[in-house]
Design a protein around this motif. Structure first.
Motif, PDB file in Angstrom:
ATOM      1  N   ALA A  60       0.819  -1.209   0.000  1.00 47.73           N
ATOM      2  CA  ALA A  60       0.000   0.000   0.000  1.00 47.73           C
ATOM      3  C   ALA A  60       0.853   1.260   0.000  1.00 47.73           C
ATOM      4  O   ALA A  60       0.507   2.255  -0.649  1.00 47.73           O
ATOM      5  CB  ALA A  60      -0.937  -0.004   1.205  1.00 47.73           C
ATOM      6  N   ALA A  61       1.967   1.224   0.715  1.00 51.54           N
ATOM      7  CA  ALA A  61       2.827   2.407   0.772  1.00 51.54           C
ATOM      8  C   ALA A  61       3.413   2.714  -0.600  1.00 51.54           C
ATOM      9  O   ALA A  61       3.471   3.889  -1.009  1.00 51.54           O
ATOM     10  CB  ALA A  61       3.951   2.188   1.793  1.00 51.54           C
ATOM     11  N   ARG A  62       3.845   1.672  -1.291  1.00 53.28           N
ATOM     12  CA  ARG A  62       4.392   1.870  -2.631  1.00 53.28           C
ATOM     13  C   ARG A  62       3.324   2.396  -3.580  1.00 53.28           C
ATOM     14  O   ARG A  62       3.571   3.286  -4.408  1.00 53.28           O
ATOM     15  CB  ARG A  62       4.964   0.540  -3.154  1.00 53.28           C
ATOM     16  N   ALA A  63       2.110   1.855  -3.457  1.00 52.03           N
ATOM     17  CA  ALA A  63       1.012   2.318  -4.310  1.00 52.03           C
ATOM     18  C   ALA A  63       0.720   3.793  -4.062  1.00 52.03           C
ATOM     19  O   ALA A  63       0.520   4.564  -5.011  1.00 52.03           O
ATOM     20  CB  ALA A  63      -0.238   1.478  -4.062  1.00 52.03           C
ATOM     21  N   THR A  64       0.714   4.195  -2.799  1.00 52.01           N
ATOM     22  CA  THR A  64       0.444   5.598  -2.474  1.00 52.01           C
ATOM     23  C   THR A  64       1.515   6.513  -3.053  1.00 52.01           C
ATOM     24  O   THR A  64       1.209   7.567  -3.636  1.00 52.01           O
ATOM     25  CB  THR A  64       0.369   5.781  -0.949  1.00 52.01           C
ATOM     26  N   ILE A  81       2.778   2.146 -15.161  1.00 50.96           N
ATOM     27  CA  ILE A  81       3.043   0.717 -15.306  1.00 50.96           C
ATOM     28  C   ILE A  81       3.390   0.099 -13.960  1.00 50.96           C
ATOM     29  O   ILE A  81       2.896  -0.977 -13.599  1.00 50.96           O
ATOM     30  CB  ILE A  81       4.173   0.479 -16.323  1.00 50.96           C
ATOM     31  N   GLU A  82       4.234   0.784 -13.192  1.00 50.39           N
ATOM     32  CA  GLU A  82       4.615   0.262 -11.883  1.00 50.39           C
ATOM     33  C   GLU A  82       3.418   0.176 -10.941  1.00 50.39           C
ATOM     34  O   GLU A  82       3.311  -0.767 -10.138  1.00 50.39           O
ATOM     35  CB  GLU A  82       5.714   1.126 -11.271  1.00 50.39           C
ATOM     36  N   LEU A  83       2.503   1.124 -11.048  1.00 50.52           N
ATOM     37  CA  LEU A  83       1.278   1.036 -10.250  1.00 50.52           C
ATOM     38  C   LEU A  83       0.462  -0.193 -10.647  1.00 50.52           C
ATOM     39  O   LEU A  83      -0.060  -0.919  -9.782  1.00 50.52           O
ATOM     40  CB  LEU A  83       0.435   2.297 -10.440  1.00 50.52           C
ATOM     41  N   GLY A  84       0.349  -0.418 -11.952  1.00 49.00           N
ATOM     42  CA  GLY A  84      -0.328  -1.626 -12.392  1.00 49.00           C
ATOM     43  C   GLY A  84       0.332  -2.869 -11.829  1.00 49.00           C
ATOM     44  O   GLY A  84      -0.340  -3.798 -11.362  1.00 49.00           O
ATOM     45  N   ASP A  85       1.673  -2.865 -11.827  1.00 49.69           N
ATOM     46  CA  ASP A  85       2.408  -4.018 -11.316  1.00 49.69           C
ATOM     47  C   ASP A  85       2.172  -4.226  -9.820  1.00 49.69           C
ATOM     48  O   ASP A  85       2.030  -5.359  -9.355  1.00 49.69           O
ATOM     49  CB  ASP A  85       3.908  -3.840 -11.562  1.00 49.69           C
ATOM     50  N   VAL A  86       2.134  -3.137  -9.060  1.00 53.08           N
ATOM     51  CA  VAL A  86       1.921  -3.239  -7.613  1.00 53.08           C
ATOM     52  C   VAL A  86       0.562  -3.870  -7.325  1.00 53.08           C
ATOM     53  O   VAL A  86       0.430  -4.776  -6.491  1.00 53.08           O
ATOM     54  CB  VAL A  86       2.039  -1.862  -6.936  1.00 53.08           C
TER      55      VAL A  86
END
Length: 207
Positions: A60-64, A81-86
């Motif tokens: 969640a922290a990475r997504a935020t 793209i990284e958000l999609g991956d998370v």
């Protein structure tokens, strides 16, 4: 965790699954969770694990952090793209989809994002959309190995289309027979052939 490690892909296990599935029944295909998992396009192929691994905990922290970056940088494809991956890694496929779609609006010819979007559609029980997206990936790169591999998996399990699956895997084997994807495709074709032979049907040709 690698996105292609969410569950097992084309491996020796698949050979037996295909044989047992065709001989045992010709009813509707099982839901995505019961089928071999598509292999995420942007990650390296795994060593064909024989059973699903536990999903990574959702970061969640990475997504935020990434969402803030994406909001501040409207043209940042990689953040999307990284958000999609998370979200994908946390098995939150419905939440991964809009981020892959947003990335493709900015960079329509990103074949890896396109194929990962297709896989997210598949896991969200949108099989037809997944297959349409694979077609878009192949329009960008007709020889994209993971797209062909995944197209075959989704055709086999999502649509009970073994002929279509065999066609996708035959193309892959013709392009890169010694690649990891090519070896997995060969196993899939072997499974289809063995199942047809044991069940009295015709084998998939063109190997």
């Amino acid at each position: 965790m690698k996105r292609d490690s969410l569950a097992f892909a084309i491996s020796g296990t698949l050979f037996g699954l295909i044989v047992g599935w065709i001989i045992g029944s010709q009813q509707a295909a099982p839901p995505p969770g019961a089928a071999p998992a598509p292999v995420a396009a942007a990650a390296p192929a795994s060593n064909a694990p024989s059973a699903p691994e536990q999903p990574a905990a959702f970061d969640a922290a990475r997504a935020t952090t990434l969402e803030r970056q994406a909001a501040a940088e409207p043209a940042n494809v990689q953040a999307r793209i990284e958000l999609g991956d998370v979200y994908f890694d946390g098995q939150r496929y419905a939440q991964a989809i809009p981020w892959y779609e947003a990335a493709l609006k900015l960079e329509p010819r990103n074949v890896n994002a396109s194929t990962d979007l297709a896989i997210a559609y598949y896991y969200s029980n949108q099989v037809d959309r997944a297959l349409e997206q694979f077609d878009k990936s192949l329009a960008i790169d007709p020889k994209h190995l993971k797209t062909l591999l995944n197209q075959g998996i989704v055709k086999a399990w999502g649509k009970s289309d073994l002929t279509g699956a065999a066609e996708a895997w035959q193309k892959l084997v013709a392009i890169a027979p010694d690649s990891e994807e090519g070896r997995r495709a060969k196993l899939g074709l072997d499974g289809i052939n063995a199942a047809h032979q044991n069940g009295g049907g015709s084998a998939a040709g063109g190997q």
